[in-house]
Design a protein around this motif. Structure first.
Motif, mmCIF file in Angstrom:
data_model
loop_
_atom_site.group_PDB
_atom_site.id
_atom_site.type_symbol
_atom_site.label_atom_id
_atom_site.label_comp_id
_atom_site.label_asym_id
_atom_site.label_seq_id
_atom_site.Cartn_x
_atom_site.Cartn_y
_atom_site.Cartn_z
ATOM 1 N N LEU A 206 -65.106 2.850 58.955
ATOM 2 C CA LEU A 206 -65.113 3.964 59.753
ATOM 3 C C LEU A 206 -63.776 4.781 59.478
ATOM 4 O O LEU A 206 -62.778 4.000 59.523
ATOM 5 N N ARG A 207 -63.477 6.057 59.491
ATOM 6 C CA ARG A 207 -62.331 6.671 59.544
ATOM 7 C C ARG A 207 -62.156 7.776 60.611
ATOM 8 O O ARG A 207 -63.450 8.387 60.915
ATOM 9 N N ALA A 208 -61.081 7.465 61.404
ATOM 10 C CA ALA A 208 -61.026 8.363 62.493
ATOM 11 C C ALA A 208 -59.645 9.240 62.300
ATOM 12 O O ALA A 208 -58.613 8.660 61.684
ATOM 13 N N GLU A 209 -59.657 10.366 62.301
ATOM 14 C CA GLU A 209 -58.759 11.400 62.066
ATOM 15 C C GLU A 209 -58.744 12.522 63.034
ATOM 16 O O GLU A 209 -59.911 13.468 63.163
ATOM 17 N N ASN A 210 -57.888 12.854 63.976
ATOM 18 C CA ASN A 210 -57.676 13.828 64.853
ATOM 19 C C ASN A 210 -58.995 13.758 65.818
ATOM 20 O O ASN A 210 -59.300 14.975 66.064
ATOM 21 N N GLY A 211 -59.643 12.774 66.336
ATOM 22 C CA GLY A 211 -60.750 12.872 66.978
ATOM 23 C C GLY A 211 -61.995 12.865 66.270
ATOM 24 O O GLY A 211 -62.851 12.729 66.949
ATOM 25 N N GLU A 212 -61.882 12.931 64.896
ATOM 26 C CA GLU A 212 -63.162 12.881 64.200
ATOM 27 C C GLU A 212 -63.336 11.561 63.563
ATOM 28 O O GLU A 212 -62.432 10.929 62.944
ATOM 29 N N VAL A 213 -64.631 11.173 63.686
ATOM 30 C CA VAL A 213 -64.914 9.643 63.335
ATOM 31 C C VAL A 213 -66.152 9.664 62.362
ATOM 32 O O VAL A 213 -67.074 10.309 62.398
ATOM 33 N N THR A 214 -65.886 9.228 61.112
ATOM 34 C CA THR A 214 -66.990 9.403 59.953
ATOM 35 C C THR A 214 -67.065 8.021 59.525
ATOM 36 O O THR A 214 -66.125 7.186 59.422
ATOM 37 N N LEU A 215 -68.209 7.692 58.923
ATOM 38 C CA LEU A 215 -68.828 6.513 58.296
ATOM 39 C C LEU A 215 -68.430 6.902 56.953
ATOM 40 O O LEU A 215 -68.951 7.484 56.119
ATOM 41 N N VAL A 216 -67.523 5.834 56.182
ATOM 42 C CA VAL A 216 -67.197 6.174 54.926
ATOM 43 C C VAL A 216 -67.772 5.268 53.816
ATOM 44 O O VAL A 216 -67.680 5.306 52.540
ATOM 45 N N ASP A 217 -67.996 4.031 54.473
ATOM 46 C CA ASP A 217 -68.640 2.997 53.293
ATOM 47 C C ASP A 217 -69.501 2.017 54.569
ATOM 48 O O ASP A 217 -69.022 1.685 55.622
ATOM 49 N N GLN A 218 -70.266 1.273 53.692
ATOM 50 C CA GLN A 218 -71.141 0.191 54.443
ATOM 51 C C GLN A 218 -71.559 -0.618 53.473
ATOM 52 O O GLN A 218 -71.874 -0.255 52.133
ATOM 53 N N THR A 219 -71.297 -2.077 53.556
ATOM 54 C CA THR A 219 -71.926 -2.790 52.658
ATOM 55 C C THR A 219 -72.515 -4.168 53.224
ATOM 56 O O THR A 219 -72.164 -4.584 54.252
ATOM 57 N N PRO A 220 -73.624 -4.932 52.611
ATOM 58 C CA PRO A 220 -73.830 -6.257 53.093
ATOM 59 C C PRO A 220 -72.767 -7.243 53.273
ATOM 60 O O PRO A 220 -72.102 -7.055 52.277
ATOM 61 N N ALA A 221 -72.743 -7.952 54.351
ATOM 62 C CA ALA A 221 -71.437 -8.832 54.357
ATOM 63 C C ALA A 221 -71.278 -9.955 53.377
ATOM 64 O O ALA A 221 -70.233 -10.443 52.896
ATOM 65 N N GLY A 222 -72.673 -10.324 52.753
ATOM 66 C CA GLY A 222 -72.897 -11.165 51.840
ATOM 67 C C GLY A 222 -72.320 -10.763 50.430
ATOM 68 O O GLY A 222 -72.032 -11.751 49.341
ATOM 69 N N LEU A 223 -71.775 -9.621 50.285
ATOM 70 C CA LEU A 223 -71.380 -8.996 48.876
ATOM 71 C C LEU A 223 -69.813 -9.044 48.987
ATOM 72 O O LEU A 223 -69.163 -8.778 48.007
ATOM 73 N N VAL A 224 -69.055 -9.554 50.218
ATOM 74 C CA VAL A 224 -67.625 -9.651 50.225
ATOM 75 C C VAL A 224 -67.486 -11.078 50.278
ATOM 76 O O VAL A 224 -67.650 -12.006 51.003
ATOM 77 N N GLY A 225 -66.876 -11.512 49.085
ATOM 78 C CA GLY A 225 -66.536 -12.911 48.711
ATOM 79 C C GLY A 225 -67.771 -13.770 48.084
ATOM 80 O O GLY A 225 -68.760 -12.938 47.658
ATOM 81 N N PRO A 226 -68.232 -14.849 48.274
ATOM 82 C CA PRO A 226 -67.188 -15.884 48.988
ATOM 83 C C PRO A 226 -65.922 -16.179 48.263
ATOM 84 O O PRO A 226 -65.829 -16.013 46.969
ATOM 85 N N PHE A 227 -64.894 -16.837 48.890
ATOM 86 C CA PHE A 227 -63.712 -16.990 48.244
ATOM 87 C C PHE A 227 -63.502 -18.601 48.101
ATOM 88 O O PHE A 227 -64.129 -19.175 48.673
ATOM 89 N N GLU A 228 -62.836 -18.862 46.750
ATOM 90 C CA GLU A 228 -62.864 -20.421 46.222
ATOM 91 C C GLU A 228 -61.959 -21.104 47.736
ATOM 92 O O GLU A 228 -62.361 -21.912 47.936
ATOM 93 N N LYS A 229 -60.973 -20.464 48.251
ATOM 94 C CA LYS A 229 -60.134 -21.056 49.062
ATOM 95 C C LYS A 229 -60.092 -19.966 50.277
ATOM 96 O O LYS A 229 -60.151 -18.706 50.195
ATOM 97 N N PRO A 230 -59.677 -20.394 51.634
ATOM 98 C CA PRO A 230 -59.556 -19.704 52.808
ATOM 99 C C PRO A 230 -58.519 -18.330 52.379
ATOM 100 O O PRO A 230 -57.518 -18.723 51.673
ATOM 101 N N VAL A 231 -58.700 -17.216 52.624
ATOM 102 C CA VAL A 231 -57.830 -16.063 52.309
ATOM 103 C C VAL A 231 -56.563 -16.344 53.136
ATOM 104 O O VAL A 231 -55.572 -15.719 52.642
ATOM 105 N N LEU A 232 -56.656 -16.871 54.465
ATOM 106 C CA LEU A 232 -55.303 -17.144 55.301
ATOM 107 C C LEU A 232 -55.204 -18.683 55.300
ATOM 108 O O LEU A 232 -56.388 -19.207 55.359
ATOM 109 N N PRO A 233 -53.947 -19.222 55.428
ATOM 110 C CA PRO A 233 -54.076 -20.577 55.517
ATOM 111 C C PRO A 233 -54.689 -21.102 57.128
ATOM 112 O O PRO A 233 -54.631 -20.322 57.984
#
Length: 582
Positions: A228-255
């Protein structure tokens, strides 16, 4: 000398009688004022502002009568008389406090509500006008400080006083606590909403849409990720994707800490899959992991992270008409959560087709969010507030100042074992099935105080009951992606229950049906955690009672955090030895 003493005593009796007469007048005026404060607060919370000006004027008249009745040299004497002094001091202080509120904080709050009426915040052409909130911010902050100061003054009243006056002091303390809750919330809102909605520049937010039919500690597996993008009170949906398409990562992205691996999964699942970032009950940690995953996947850095689930979306769409979930298929908002958590898996075998439904609903939700709905706006706000209280809506910002203002609110979601002097008990659940079968899971939590210990800690019994409502006769016809891939016992709900003791406390043991059972004791940072595997056949119930010790000097009301499921958790808290339930 005897005559002189007699005259002094007579004068003292007359002074006390005079003060007592005034005290009765003050008490009557304070009673009227208390009713006026309660009415004013109720109207403020409901958004009814038509009679505020007259209500405030009437209230000021009542408090003036109480204040004037407790002034004069006779009151100065009465407040110092041994034995009677605390009673007169309490009446005079209450009169001063309520009169100051009537002339300062309450008019400020009334003006704020009039300017920040929910109708004022109805979107216009897709945008919320933030100017009214900016205008009321100074009044709201000033009111909150005044109420806080008043509460501190009343809190200092002590000593032996007449029972009727002591009861009035307790009632005023209670009213001030409730009023402070209102003003503190309003002050936070006035402070954080404008920057969150982009008053100081565009803000991008990652929204994790959870599916509680496949449980994770914060609610459920992340199914869809929105931007979502919020700008001066206006909220718009700018992107959406299935969570399964993010990663998976070989190692944890943070320790990850050794404790996180021990409690949440030794392979670092919480830090490698976007679907699993909600495995930790500490939402700021979830937000940091999700933000880093999105950055690595897309190269885009977001300014904050939010959570939602189908029940929150259902609340958002309430009163807006049927939802188009697919071509030629419409669902009433009241049935939306059931459709997204259950029916869609029976109607569409392909995960890709299911994702299209989720994306279509998300798009409509935010399109309708930008459209004014008149009187239903207030109802939607109330429904969303209820969803937030259940833990279905959480907010984290990359701005630490905003997070500090959110701390302690229902939107925070931090893993904390104590809040002020109240012990916080956590009861969370992780699904083990790769399935949505936990749609049929009902959860009940009962917390009872068993004993109060000499060191100021308390012994608790925390009973967690899980019930499967899976219809056994329908298990065979359930799609595999709903009932579970490769399950040896189709229709079985398999869980890991995680119970967190308050800060400074620990889980001392557990029992089921009166028999002691083994636990897997763990630590997550400073918190003692009990972990146990639960297996539920259709129609089965499993109940476990955890013996728990709180930290020292945690005498406040018990606070319980739970994993929000497909239905609200049945919660009972008995926080005194008499067994009275809240």
């Amino acid at each position: 000398m005897l005559w002189a003493v007699a005259v002094v005593l007579l004068l003292l009796v007359l002074v006390l009688a005079w003060a007592a007469t005034d005290a009765l007048r003050a008490r009557a005026a304070l009673t009227d004022a208390a009713a006026g404060v309660a009415t004013l607060r109720a109207d403020a919370l409901s958004g009814w502002t038509d009679g505020f000006t007259q209500q405030v004027a009437d209230l000021q008249d009542d408090t003036s009568r109480a204040y004037e009745a407790t002034r004069g040299p006779h009151w100065s004497v009465a407040r110092e008389v041994p034995g009677a002094g605390p009673t007169f001091e309490a009446i005079a202080t209450m009169s001063e406090v309520v009169d100051e509120l009537a002339r300062g904080a309450l008019p400020d709050l009334a003006r704020s509500v009039e300017l920040a009426d929910p109708a004022t915040f109805a979107p216009r052409e897709g945008r919320i006008d933030l100017e009214p909130l900016r205008r009321v911010a100074p009044d709201v902050v000033r009111a909150d400080r005044s109420v806080g100061f008043a509460a501190e003054r009343v809190e200092t009243l002590d000593g032996t006083m007449l029972p009727v006056v002591g009861a009035a002091v307790d009632l005023l303390r209670e009213e001030l606590d409730g009023l402070r809750s209102t003003t503190a919330t309003a002050a936070r809102a006035a402070d954080v909403i404008p920057p969150l909605l982009g008053a100081e520049g565009p803000r991008d937010y990652l929204v994790l849409v959870q599916n509680p039919a496949e449980p994770r500690a914060l609610g459920g597996i992340t199914g869809t990720v929105l931007v979502l993008r919020a700008e001066n009170g206006e909220v718009t949906l700018v992107d959406q994707t299935p969570a399964g398409l993010v990663g998976p990562f070989e190692k944890p992205v943070l320790p990850l800490t050794p404790d996180e691996r021990s409690v949440l999964g030794e392979h670092g699942e919480v830090g490698r899959w976007m679907q699993n970032v909600t495995m930790t009950p500490d939402f700021p940690r979830t937000a940091e992991l999700a933000r880093e995953m999105w950055l690595r996947e897309t190269g885009e850095e977001v300014d904050g992270v939010l959570t939602a689930d189908p029940l929150a979306l259902e609340a958002l769409l309430r009163g807006t008409g049927p939802v188009d979930v697919a071509e030629g298929v419409r669902v009433a908002p009241a049935d939306l959560a059931e459709y997204l958590l259950h029916d869609v898996y029976f109607e569409y075998e392909s995960p890709q087709e299911q994702d299209k439904v989720f994306a279509r609903v998300a798009r409509q939700a935010f399109d309708r969010l930008a459209a004014p709905r008149g009187e239903t706006d207030v109802d939607v706000v109330a429904a969303l507030a209820d969803a937030a209280r259940q833990g279905r809506l959480l907010v984290w910002s990359s701005d630490d100042a905003v997070n500090r203002r959110l701390a302690g609110t229902v939107l925070d979601g931090s893993l904390t074992g104590v809040r002020d002097d109240s012990p916080v008990v956590g009861v969370f659940v992780q699904g083990i099935n790769m399935a949505k079968i936990a749609y049929y899971l009902d959860t009940k939590v009962q917390v009872a105080v068993v004993d109060e210990r000499e060191d100021g800690s308390r012994e608790l019994d925390v009973t967690v009951t899980y019930t499967s409502t899976v219809p056994e006769d329908r298990v065979v016809s359930m799609p595999e992606h709903f009932a579970g891939y490769g399950e040896e016992e189709p229709g079985e709900i398999r869980l890991r229950s995680l119970v967190y003791a308050p800060a400074g406390g620990w889980v001392a043991g557990a029992s089921s049906n009166g028999t002691e059972i083994g636990l897997t004791p763990k630590k997550q940072g400073e918190f003692s955690v009990a972990s146990r595997h639960i297996e539920l056949s259709p129609d089965a119930t499993v109940s476990v009672t955890y013996a728990m010790i709180t930290g020292k000097r945690q005498s406040g009301d018990i606070i319980l955090r739970v994993t929000p499921g497909p239905r609200a958790t049945d919660i009972t808290i008995s926080d005194d030895l008499s067994g009275t339930a809240e």
